[in-house]
Design a protein around this motif. Structure first.
Motif, PDB file in Angstrom:
ATOM      1  N   PRO A  47      17.726  43.839   4.647  1.00 30.53           N
ATOM      2  CA  PRO A  47      18.138  44.883   3.719  1.00 30.53           C
ATOM      3  C   PRO A  47      17.124  45.151   2.615  1.00 30.53           C
ATOM      4  CG  PRO A  47      19.312  42.858   3.255  1.00 30.53           C
ATOM      5  CD  PRO A  47      18.530  42.629   4.505  1.00 30.53           C
ATOM      6  N   ASP A  48      16.194  44.226   2.382  1.00 25.38           N
ATOM      7  CA  ASP A  48      15.204  44.416   1.340  1.00 25.38           C
ATOM      8  C   ASP A  48      14.031  45.251   1.844  1.00 25.38           C
ATOM      9  OD1 ASP A  48      16.659  42.855  -0.416  1.00 25.38           O
ATOM     10  OD2 ASP A  48      15.727  41.003   0.301  1.00 25.38           O
ATOM     11  N   ALA A  49      13.267  45.813   0.896  1.00 26.40           N
ATOM     12  CA  ALA A  49      12.093  46.622   1.254  1.00 26.40           C
ATOM     13  C   ALA A  49      11.073  45.752   1.983  1.00 26.40           C
ATOM     14  CB  ALA A  49      11.475  47.218   0.008  1.00 26.40           C
ATOM     15  N   ASP A  50      10.431  46.326   2.957  1.00 31.35           N
ATOM     16  CA  ASP A  50       9.501  45.604   3.810  1.00 31.35           C
ATOM     17  C   ASP A  50       8.390  46.563   4.221  1.00 31.35           C
ATOM     18  OD1 ASP A  50       8.287  44.267   5.988  1.00 31.35           O
ATOM     19  OD2 ASP A  50      10.142  43.180   6.389  1.00 31.35           O
ATOM     20  N   GLU A  51       7.181  46.066   4.507  1.00 34.19           N
ATOM     21  CA  GLU A  51       6.085  46.957   4.907  1.00 34.19           C
ATOM     22  C   GLU A  51       6.338  47.594   6.273  1.00 34.19           C
ATOM     23  OE1 GLU A  51       5.038  42.862   6.361  1.00 34.19           O
ATOM     24  OE2 GLU A  51       5.434  43.608   4.354  1.00 34.19           O
TER      25      GLU A  51
END
Length: 168
Positions: A47-51
């Motif tokens: 759910p977190d931002a990721d590249e």
């Protein structure tokens, strides 16, 4: 919560919370020991931002330009693309940028009179370009006069005055 009156779901939540705290603590410790390495978990994004997540196109282009060292060349390309805006329409109508290499901008003037005028305006032109694109893009301007016709044609050439030597 682990008292006599706890329900099974409460016990499961407490066990899950304890497991998360234990694993989170180890992951934080591992990241502290290896600061350059990102934490690798599952093979999919959480759910977190990721590249790996979808990103804005402009952000991706900026990152690629920075990684490949193209920023100076792209800034130099802006001199050619915005020539009329940077120096004014009158000057742009009588000159054109030919080359930008190592901070030296080469201009071709429409006539010898305009070449002289551009040489006199060199400092002002460098200042206008610096105001529009930033310092150190153009440090010096080299002005060329209009291109003269060449009498030299073909791969082989005989030295001398050419076709004009029969006139006197």
């Amino acid at each position: 919560m682990a008292g006599e009156h706890s329900r099974g779901s409460d016990l499961a939540r407490a066990a899950l919370r304890a497991a998360r705290e234990r694993s989170g603590g180890r992951a934080r410790e591992r990241n502290r020991r290896q600061p350059g390495r990102a934490r690798r978990g599952r093979g999919w994004s959480g759910p977190d931002a990721d590249e790996r997540d979808p990103q804005e196109f402009g952000r991706l282009v900026r990152r690629m330009v920075h990684a490949r060292g193209w920023s100076d060349r792209l800034t130099g390309g802006q001199v050619f693309a915005r020539w009329g805006e940077l120096v004014g329409e009158e000057i742009a109508a009588h000159s054109e940028p030919v080359e930008l290499a190592e901070g030296v901008l080469t201009l071709r003037a429409e006539s010898t009179a305009w070449a002289t005028e551009l040489r006199l305006l060199q400092r002002q032109l460098v200042r206008r370009i610096s105001d529009g694109l930033g310092e150190r893009v153009v440090r010096r301007i080299k002005v060329l006069g209009p291109a003269a016709p060449s009498w030299r044609h073909g791969p082989r050439h005989v030295s001398g005055r050419g076709p004009r030597d029969t006139y006197g």
